[in-house]
Motif scaffolding. Structure first.
Motif, PDB file in Angstrom:
ATOM      1  N   PRO A 117      52.391  41.255  38.209  1.00 46.79           N
ATOM      2  CA  PRO A 117      52.621  41.291  36.753  1.00 46.79           C
ATOM      3  C   PRO A 117      51.962  42.509  36.135  1.00 46.79           C
ATOM      4  N   LEU A 118      52.576  43.054  35.116  1.00 46.68           N
ATOM      5  CA  LEU A 118      52.024  44.221  34.448  1.00 46.68           C
ATOM      6  C   LEU A 118      50.702  43.884  33.767  1.00 46.68           C
ATOM      7  N   ILE A 119      49.817  44.845  33.734  1.00 44.34           N
ATOM      8  CA  ILE A 119      48.546  44.693  33.033  1.00 44.34           C
ATOM      9  C   ILE A 119      48.802  44.888  31.540  1.00 44.34           C
ATOM     10  N   LEU A 120      48.326  43.961  30.724  1.00 41.58           N
ATOM     11  CA  LEU A 120      48.539  44.043  29.281  1.00 41.58           C
ATOM     12  C   LEU A 120      47.328  44.613  28.553  1.00 41.58           C
ATOM     13  N   ASP A 121      46.151  44.421  29.113  1.00 42.67           N
ATOM     14  CA  ASP A 121      44.912  44.937  28.520  1.00 42.67           C
ATOM     15  C   ASP A 121      44.325  45.960  29.489  1.00 42.67           C
ATOM     16  N   PHE A 122      44.386  47.245  29.120  1.00 44.50           N
ATOM     17  CA  PHE A 122      43.958  48.310  30.011  1.00 44.50           C
ATOM     18  C   PHE A 122      42.467  48.615  29.937  1.00 44.50           C
ATOM     19  N   SER A 123      41.693  47.821  29.199  1.00 47.04           N
ATOM     20  CA  SER A 123      40.247  48.034  29.191  1.00 47.04           C
ATOM     21  C   SER A 123      39.691  47.723  30.579  1.00 47.04           C
ATOM     22  N   VAL A 124      38.474  48.197  30.845  1.00 48.53           N
ATOM     23  CA  VAL A 124      37.845  47.938  32.152  1.00 48.53           C
ATOM     24  C   VAL A 124      37.735  46.435  32.392  1.00 48.53           C
ATOM     25  N   LEU A 125      37.258  45.714  31.396  1.00 51.02           N
ATOM     26  CA  LEU A 125      37.144  44.252  31.526  1.00 51.02           C
ATOM     27  C   LEU A 125      38.520  43.611  31.629  1.00 51.02           C
ATOM     28  N   GLY A 126      39.478  44.107  30.870  1.00 53.24           N
ATOM     29  CA  GLY A 126      40.829  43.557  30.894  1.00 53.24           C
ATOM     30  C   GLY A 126      41.475  43.662  32.269  1.00 53.24           C
ATOM     31  N   ILE A 127      41.209  44.744  32.966  1.00 55.08           N
ATOM     32  CA  ILE A 127      41.768  44.921  34.318  1.00 55.08           C
ATOM     33  C   ILE A 127      41.169  43.908  35.284  1.00 55.08           C
ATOM     34  N   LEU A 128      39.872  43.636  35.148  1.00 53.18           N
ATOM     35  CA  LEU A 128      39.233  42.640  36.021  1.00 53.18           C
ATOM     36  C   LEU A 128      39.706  41.224  35.693  1.00 53.18           C
ATOM     37  N   ILE A 129      39.923  40.938  34.412  1.00 53.22           N
ATOM     38  CA  ILE A 129      40.464  39.631  34.030  1.00 53.22           C
ATOM     39  C   ILE A 129      41.869  39.474  34.611  1.00 53.22           C
ATOM     40  N   TRP A 130      42.665  40.536  34.549  1.00 49.44           N
ATOM     41  CA  TRP A 130      44.010  40.516  35.154  1.00 49.44           C
ATOM     42  C   TRP A 130      43.910  40.188  36.637  1.00 49.44           C
ATOM     43  N   LEU A 131      42.974  40.825  37.342  1.00 49.05           N
ATOM     44  CA  LEU A 131      42.787  40.556  38.773  1.00 49.05           C
ATOM     45  C   LEU A 131      42.447  39.092  39.014  1.00 49.05           C
ATOM     46  N   ASP A 132      41.578  38.531  38.180  1.00 49.57           N
ATOM     47  CA  ASP A 132      41.125  37.156  38.358  1.00 49.57           C
ATOM     48  C   ASP A 132      42.239  36.139  38.117  1.00 49.57           C
ATOM     49  N   THR A 133      43.230  36.509  37.327  1.00 53.11           N
ATOM     50  CA  THR A 133      44.293  35.560  36.985  1.00 53.11           C
ATOM     51  C   THR A 133      45.496  35.641  37.921  1.00 53.11           C
ATOM     52  N   LEU A 134      45.467  36.561  38.886  1.00 52.20           N
ATOM     53  CA  LEU A 134      46.595  36.691  39.805  1.00 52.20           C
ATOM     54  C   LEU A 134      46.671  35.486  40.745  1.00 52.20           C
ATOM     55  N   SER A 135      47.887  35.048  41.018  1.00 49.01           N
ATOM     56  CA  SER A 135      48.091  33.919  41.931  1.00 49.01           C
ATOM     57  C   SER A 135      48.227  34.439  43.360  1.00 49.01           C
ATOM     58  N   VAL A 136      47.105  34.884  43.919  1.00 49.07           N
ATOM     59  CA  VAL A 136      47.079  35.407  45.292  1.00 49.07           C
ATOM     60  C   VAL A 136      45.885  34.805  46.023  1.00 49.07           C
ATOM     61  N   ASN A 137      45.922  34.831  47.356  1.00 48.26           N
ATOM     62  CA  ASN A 137      44.794  34.314  48.119  1.00 48.26           C
ATOM     63  C   ASN A 137      43.623  35.306  48.080  1.00 48.26           C
ATOM     64  N   SER A 138      42.474  34.875  48.580  1.00 46.08           N
ATOM     65  CA  SER A 138      41.250  35.677  48.473  1.00 46.08           C
ATOM     66  C   SER A 138      41.354  37.004  49.220  1.00 46.08           C
ATOM     67  N   LYS A 139      42.076  37.024  50.337  1.00 49.46           N
ATOM     68  CA  LYS A 139      42.212  38.263  51.103  1.00 49.46           C
ATOM     69  C   LYS A 139      43.017  39.297  50.328  1.00 49.46           C
ATOM     70  N   LYS A 140      44.099  38.848  49.707  1.00 53.61           N
ATOM     71  CA  LYS A 140      44.907  39.764  48.907  1.00 53.61           C
ATOM     72  C   LYS A 140      44.141  40.214  47.664  1.00 53.61           C
TER      73      LYS A 140
END
Length: 208
Positions: A117-140
């Motif tokens: 999914p596209l990142i909607l908040d390009f701030s440093v924190l926003g990018i990490l929040i985007w990562l945390d919300t992805l539906s992927v396993n821990s390795k990915k």
């Protein structure tokens, strides 16, 4: 913080001159501080990329980079506070590593490359929040995290070229450089990773 890890204690930041409603709803500066504290653990340390890349990510997250606005805030005279990429906005961590048009294109290309999914908040924190919300396993997630750190490193490298070597600036090659460097770093540090260069260019998440 150490007390959170060893004694399972909870640490809260102290705020001055804030609205009570911001404290109750954890909004505004209060909400941002709580979110930043929470996502420090997501930033973490990634063994898939070099130490220097991890350290840079930590410095970016805490706004400890020698960016123009930070230098001015320390009383250092600089010729301009504008982002050297776009010359339109002040050079802050959130701008140069995310919101600037040059950086935003990199993040959009990463999302298309990895089919995420596209990142909607390009701030440093926003990018990490985007990562945390992805539906992927821990390795990915660890792989994507390594690519994020690599992207920040390459963006910083390109930024410094614009500032100090404008005649050889390669800001249009950031995404290509990212895929080259991240492939080398990640595949050389993961002994179980047998992904090929062709698979990497297509989408490394498909073979994990």
């Amino acid at each position: 913080m150490e007390c959170r890890k060893t004694k399972e204690q909870t640490a809260y930041p102290i705020f001055y001159d804030v609205e009570p409603t911001n404290v109750r709803s954890q909004s505004g500066a209060v909400g941002k501080a709580f979110a930043k504290q929470e996502y420090e653990e997501i930033l973490g340390w990634n063994r898939l990329v070099p130490i220097k890349v991890n350290i840079l990510g930590w410095r970016i997250y805490h706004n400890w980079m020698p960016l123009r606005t930070n230098l001015v805030n320390k009383g250092i005279d600089v010729p301009s506070v504008l982002c050297p990429f776009c010359l339109n906005s002040e050079e802050s961590s959130d701008h140069v590593f995310g919101a600037c048009g040059v950086a935003a294109r990199v993040w959009n290309n990463i999302c298309k490359w990895l089919d995420l999914p596209l990142i909607l908040d390009f701030s440093v924190l926003g990018i990490l929040i985007w990562l945390d919300t992805l539906s992927v396993n821990s390795k990915k997630q660890k792989l994507i995290h390594g690519i994020i750190l690599s992207a920040w490193w390459i963006i910083w490298w390109a930024r410094n070229e614009v500032v100090f070597q404008p005649e050889v600036s390669r800001k249009d090659l950031i995404f290509d450089s990212l895929r080259i460097y991240s492939f080398s770093w990640i595949t050389n540090r993961d002994g179980k990773n047998t992904i090929s260069w062709t698979e990497w260019l297509k989408n490394p998440l498909l073979v994990m």
